[in-house]
Design an enzyme around this catalytic site. Sequence first.
Site, PDB file in Angstrom:
ATOM      1  N   GLY A  81     -14.376  -2.084 -15.524  1.00 36.03           N
ATOM      2  CA  GLY A  81     -14.617  -2.610 -14.179  1.00 36.03           C
ATOM      3  C   GLY A  81     -15.814  -1.951 -13.524  1.00 36.03           C
TER       4      GLY A  81
ATOM      5  CE1 TYR B   2       0.875   2.565  -5.018  1.00 32.46           C
ATOM      6  CE2 TYR B   2      -1.493   2.492  -5.346  1.00 32.46           C
ATOM      7  CZ  TYR B   2      -0.382   2.197  -4.584  1.00 32.46           C
ATOM      8  OH  TYR B   2      -0.524   1.505  -3.411  1.00 32.46           O
TER       9      TYR B   2
ATOM     10  CB  SER C 106      -2.508   4.592   2.550  1.00 35.34           C
ATOM     11  OG  SER C 106      -3.393   4.688   1.462  1.00 35.34           O
TER      12      SER C 106
ATOM     13  CG  ASP D 176     -11.421   6.344  -4.056  1.00 37.09           C
ATOM     14  OD1 ASP D 176     -10.261   6.635  -3.702  1.00 37.09           O
ATOM     15  OD2 ASP D 176     -11.915   5.222  -3.896  1.00 37.09           O
TER      16      ASP D 176
ATOM     17  N   GLY E 123      -2.461   6.321 -11.259  1.00 39.69           N
ATOM     18  CA  GLY E 123      -3.313   6.703 -10.139  1.00 39.69           C
ATOM     19  C   GLY E 123      -2.624   7.391  -8.979  1.00 39.69           C
TER      20      GLY E 123
ATOM     21  CB  SER F 157      -0.934   0.012   1.204  1.00 43.56           C
ATOM     22  OG  SER F 157      -1.437   1.301   1.411  1.00 43.56           O
TER      23      SER F 157
ATOM     24  CB  THR G 113      -7.788  -0.006  -0.492  1.00 47.72           C
ATOM     25  OG1 THR G 113      -7.460  -0.120  -1.877  1.00 47.72           O
ATOM     26  CG2 THR G 113      -7.130  -1.123   0.289  1.00 47.72           C
TER      27      THR G 113
ATOM     28  CE  LYS H 247     -11.311   1.944  -2.764  1.00 51.53           C
ATOM     29  NZ  LYS H 247     -10.869   2.890  -3.786  1.00 51.53           N
TER      30      LYS H 247
END
Length: 250
Positions: A131, A212, A21, A108, A233, A19, A67, A71
């Site tokens: 998606g 990303y 974050s 988001d 991203g 991640s 995530t 979600k």
Amino acid sequence: MSTVHKKRFGLLGKNISYSFSRGYFAEKFKEGNYDGCSYENFDLAEITSFPEIISNGKEEIKGINVTIPYKEAVIFYLDKLSKKAAKIGAVNTIKITKKGKLKGYNTDYYGFKKSLQPMLKPQHKKALILGTGGASKGVAFALGELGIDYTFVSRNNKDNTIDYSQLNEDVFKHYHIIINCTPVGTSPDIDACPDIPYEYFTSEHIAYDLIYNPAETKFLQQAKEKGAQIKNGLRMLELQAEKSWEIWNK
């Protein structure tokens, strides 16, 4: 001597050791001298374990990011939603209030919208969203706010959805923004990419990948070879993270 109260923040997801974050917020806390703040991964095999995390850390946990793949599923466990999160139907930010209530937000859509806007040109009127998961819902909401028509591409037959097999040159002539909201192509599976006809990308197109890592996925590479503008991203993540921080501290 004043006591520094501990404030815990974290990311809820599954298989999230990679991640963005945790590293982002660790750096933010260090640079901003946010004493007592920490950010951790709440890596759950099942969403049913979520209430246990909250009950164990109720006094200290102040905010959580969410995530893949939780979600949408996390909404069941929340006390209330912001108006936009309710409309979107997906949550990526949770604030724990002073009364211990859990309120869900979606940042988001904000991160995506702000990162896409500088790329837009007059021909960018219609978008394909690859998606139909939680991330795609925030993207769709942002496109709606920008006045861009969108269609989902999925193997599941739903309203406003077409199948991957229907993508052809004519579709690409009408849709000039293609957004990958699937996890296909994420490291370590970097040779994978969505099954679309890349030969129809042109310099009129934008290819946007919410992934990303790697910075340039095979999806982006192939679109770039045909002259398309590309974006990963990372900027979206930075913007949504800062918006989350604002929500947690307001």
